[in-house]
Write a protein that holds these residues in place. Structure first.
Motif, PDB file in Angstrom:
ATOM      1  N   GLU A  98      -2.981  -4.476 -10.728  1.00 46.26           N
ATOM      2  CA  GLU A  98      -3.728  -3.483  -9.942  1.00 46.26           C
ATOM      3  C   GLU A  98      -3.977  -4.047  -8.553  1.00 46.26           C
ATOM      4  O   GLU A  98      -4.412  -5.189  -8.396  1.00 46.26           O
ATOM      5  CB  GLU A  98      -5.056  -3.153 -10.613  1.00 46.26           C
ATOM      6  N   THR A 133      -4.756   2.939  -4.025  1.00 54.01           N
ATOM      7  CA  THR A 133      -4.766   2.359  -5.362  1.00 54.01           C
ATOM      8  C   THR A 133      -3.349   2.278  -5.912  1.00 54.01           C
ATOM      9  O   THR A 133      -2.630   3.289  -5.937  1.00 54.01           O
ATOM     10  CB  THR A 133      -5.630   3.207  -6.319  1.00 54.01           C
ATOM     11  N   MET A 184      -1.466   0.914  -9.430  1.00 61.95           N
ATOM     12  CA  MET A 184      -1.579   0.395 -10.792  1.00 61.95           C
ATOM     13  C   MET A 184      -0.204   0.397 -11.447  1.00 61.95           C
ATOM     14  O   MET A 184       0.571   1.347 -11.278  1.00 61.95           O
ATOM     15  CB  MET A 184      -2.542   1.242 -11.633  1.00 61.95           C
ATOM     16  N   TYR A 193      -7.185  -0.934 -17.483  1.00 64.59           N
ATOM     17  CA  TYR A 193      -6.045  -1.170 -18.361  1.00 64.59           C
ATOM     18  C   TYR A 193      -6.373  -0.820 -19.808  1.00 64.59           C
ATOM     19  O   TYR A 193      -5.505  -0.361 -20.550  1.00 64.59           O
ATOM     20  CB  TYR A 193      -5.573  -2.628 -18.260  1.00 64.59           C
TER      21      TYR A 193
END
Length: 803
Positions: free
Chosen positions: A481, A508, A510, A562
């Motif tokens: 991340e 962001t 991920m 996660y």
């Protein structure tokens, strides 16, 4: 006590305190050095010349070198001020005018160390800028770790899963020394339990953080600031304590600080052993005439070795450099036994009867290293700060289970698992505040954070004496991340109105990659904007108290972690698994709040949260027989939340202090739960109080507690529950030794019944922990400080600068 009796009591207390102070005015003291720079955190005492036995006030100046008291207009007072590296000040003052301000210039002190010490007790709660600051000293005296302290802070609520709530249904984000902790809720709770109670300098509570802070703080921020040596000389403390319920907790440790005015070093070492137990009873109806009943009991022992060190370097007044680190070695275990029965409700006939035993053992090392700097380029209050930190947490765990069936046929199934995880978290940020003429302030900054997580889990299963690999539980995955952020905000005073406007941009990224047994990876890359508006205005003065109103708007985000996203099933028991949801979308909250404060202390607040794509832990049926369920996370629609918050208090005095608060939350949900309509309304109440009574100069009695009525967690509706805690402390050896006896949850009321009736899930149960504890703690302070000088000076008037 019913709400209709509690609220009038609080209101009457507030009115009485206002009337008692009717002839007083607010007097502000500003402490500066010869360069007109603020001198922070010194100890100040103000005593009446004519009534020194009763009119006595004391406090620490804040980070801006300011302190304020309510004093009698036209009266004479004696002011005493003490700060590290400066000569003590002793002055006579006369209070004149409506809102007098005294500016005091202090002299540097280069004398040798002596043995005289002057201490001032800080208030439990105070307001500084946009945050509430809690002094944990009294709470720490009856606690064995930082987690215990959190449970006793007025206005905070800690649920049984370790989530910490400030005001709303969204958990707060936890910071340590201003740095976010990128861990699961269970890991954060374990980390707080590893922090010794005497290691905390203060707790900062930010309900509506500005654009300076991460947008992923919908529930606010709780920042735990660890102690550093701030007093000149060699000082320290030794602490030990224990409490006992069904099981016991014990801790012992020491802290030592050394400050010579340029170098400032601090070291804390602590050892803790803790153990608790919890009973969880559930009854779930999964068919018209069938019910699964489980009665699980879990015992959880653990131990921690903790170390914290800090090195500060202040070569000149304009620079402050700090290197600090935490290292803890943790062992956490759990042993559970869960008998279960599936039976026909109408006849009581058993279809299945079994007992499941589960043993877990986890060992990890938590290593945190950080560097920070602060530069003050001018005397107007401008500053440039930089902070870099790195966390490394490797964990090795083992799990073994044994399930024994007696109905329909006797047989056993057992298995063993090895779980290895590595969590790394890196963060770097820089912030600049520039003070300009005409009451204008500009602020901006950049931040980058990165998380790297990997998991490898291997299981074996044994049936009929044969052992083999268990492919249904064996798995491995990696998770990365990265979040990049930039913000800009500006503030300006327009007469009696202060306006602050800002915005924050966050990108962001991920990336989750399931390696074993199959690839169920996911990628997320998105950018979001988070505006912030703050308006403050003076309303009026009542009996010398300044009332101000505040209007705040803020947009924030709750990102899946996660654990929320990883879709691989994880075994809980024979009929329950848990898994993440890779299609989970982030949750956005728009918060609107109006509040009124008295001298910057919150009195009343009204707020509205508009939440979209709410995600929460849910339980769904997993098969056609409805016996199997799985816990997961899902976006459920929208939530409109209205909340009211009130606070009342008797101001701190020489004998009695009282604060009480109440909050009401009203939630309206509109969406789908496992394909079924989710349309319902729910309201809940939270009450809290903190009280102290000084029995004599060396003895104090403290009472604190909370009550939650019709509350809710993850769509589980909870029965009324709460906790009331009592402690008694006494000081010995010239106030160097403090011994505290305490009882936590004295009436054993911190347990609840719960129920859920959403979608096709209908279940009830009871959750009860080992919460009633009897304890004793002892703390001894030692050290050599600078000697106090008795230097009587002439009387001064407001707005004068003394040199």
């Amino acid at each position: 006590m019913p709400f209709n009796k509690i609220f009038p009591t609080i209101l009457i207390c507030c009115l009485i305190s206002l009337q008692a102070m009717a002839q007083q005015v607010k007097v502000t003291f500003r402490i500066v050095d010869h360069d007109n720079l603020a001198v922070p955190y010194g100890a100040m005492q103000v005593s009446s010349v004519t009534d020194s036995a009763h009119a006595h006030y004391e406090d620490n100046v804040d980070s801006n070198g300011k302190a304020a008291f309510k004093l009698e207009s036209g009266q004479k007072y004696v002011l005493r001020f003490h700060a590290v590296s400066y000569k003590p000040v002793l002055k006579n003052i006369v209070v004149k005018g409506e809102h007098p301000v005294f500016t005091i210039t202090v002299e540097p002190d280069a004398q040798s160390l002596g043995a005289v010490e002057v201490t001032v007790k800080r208030p439990l709660l105070r307001q500084e800028d946009d945050k509430t600051i809690v002094d944990p000293e009294e709470l720490a005296a009856s606690s064995t770790n930082a987690y215990d302290i959190m449970e006793k802070v007025p206005g905070l609520f800690v649920d049984q899963d370790g989530n910490i709530y400030i005001t709303s249904t969204t958990p707060a984000t936890i910071y340590i020394n201003g740095r976010e902790q990128k861990m699961s809720n269970a890991d954060v709770a374990a980390m707080l339990k590893s922090l010794p109670p005497n290691s905390i300098d203060r707790i900062e509570i930010l309900r509506t953080p500005s654009s300076r802070y991460d947008a992923s703080s919908s529930g606010g921020i709780v920042n735990v600031v660890l102690k550093k040596g701030v007093k000149i000389g060699l000082t320290g403390s030794a602490n030990a304590g224990a409490n006992q319920g069904a099981y016991g907790n014990q801790f012992a440790g020491f802290m030592i600080n050394n400050n010579n005015g340029i170098w400032n070093t601090s070291l804390t070492l602590n050892a803790t052993h803790r153990e608790t137990g919890e009973r969880l009873e559930t009854n779930r109806v999964f068919a018209a005439d069938s019910q699964l009943s489980q009665n699980a009991y879990t015992r959880s022992p653990g131990s921690t070795l903790f170390g914290y060190y800090s090195i500060g370097y202040n070569p000149v007044k304009t620079w402050d450099l700090t290197y600090d680190g935490r290292v803890s070695a943790n062992n956490n275990q759990s042993f559970s036994s869960s008998p279960a029965v599936i039976e026909q409700i109408s006849t009581g006939t058993q279809a299945v009867n079994y007992n499941s035993g589960l043993d877990n053992n986890a060992n990890n090392i938590n290593i945190t290293q950080g560097f920070s700097s602060k530069y003050k380029p001018d005397t107007l209050g401008s500053e440039w700060t930089t902070d870099i930190s790195y966390n490394y947490i490797p964990t090795n765990s083992t799990q073994s289970y044994l399930t024994t069936y007696t109905v329909p046929l006797p047989f056993q199934v057992s298995g063993n698992g090895d779980i290895h995880t590595h969590l790394q978290f890196f963060s770097a940020r820089t912030d600049m505040i520039k003070k300009l003429p005409h009451n204008i302030s500009l602020e901006g900054g950049l931040k980058m954070s990165a998380v790297w997580f990997d998991n490898k889990t291997n299981y074996t299963i044994t049936q009929n004496g044969n052992t083999a690999n268990d492919p249904t539980r064996t798995n491995s995955y990696n998770y990365d991340e990265h979040i990049f952020a930039a913000y800009l905000q500006a503030s300006k005073k327009l007469g009696s109105i202060l306006v602050k406007v800002g915005t924050r941009l966050e990108n962001t990224q991920m990336n989750g990659n399931q390696i074993t047994p199959t690839d169920t990876g996911y990628k997320i890359n998105r950018a979001d904007l988070f505006p912030y508006i703050y308006v403050s205005r003076k309303i009026m003065k009542i009996a010398g108290y300044e009332l101000r109103s505040y209007l705040i708007y803020r947009r924030s985000i709750s990102r899946p972690t996660y654990d929320n996203l990883n879709p691989y099933p994880r075994f809980v028991d024979q009929y329950t698994t848990e898994m993440g949801n890779p299609s989970l979308k982030p949750q956005f909250t728009q918060n609107y709040e109006a509040n009124i404060s008295v001298d910057e202390r919150p009195l009343f607040a009204f707020g509205y949260n508009d939440i979209t794509d709410i995600f929460s832990q849910v339980i769904y049926q997993a098969d056609s027989s409805h016996r199997q369920t799985y816990k997961t996370y899902d976006n459920l629609g929208s939530n409109k939340e209205i909340y009211l918050r009130g606070l009342g208090a008797i101001p701190p005095g020489k004998t009695y202090f009282f604060v009480a608060g109440v909050q009401y939350n009203h939630n309206v949900y509109d969406g789908l739960y496992n394909g079924y309509p989710l349309n319902y309304t729910h309201g809940s109440w939270t009450f809290f109080t903190y009280q102290t009574l000084k029995l004599d100069k060396l003895t104090q009695l403290a009472l604190n507690g909370f009550l939650r009525y019709k509350s809710q967690i993850n769509f589980y509706e909870l029965s009324t529950f709460g906790s009331l805690n009592l402690s008694l402390n006494h000081q010995f050896l010239h106030k160097k030794l403090k011994v505290t006896a305490s009882i936590t949850d004295m009436f054993l009321t911190n347990n609840n019944h719960f129920s859920i009736d959403q979608g096709n899930i209908m279940a009830t149960g009871l959750r009860k922990g080992d919460t009633r504890r009897f304890g004793i703690n002892a703390a001894y302070n030692f050290g050599i400080r600078k000697k106090e000088e008795h230097n009587f000076m002439n009387e001064v008037s407001p707005d004068a600068v003394s040199k």
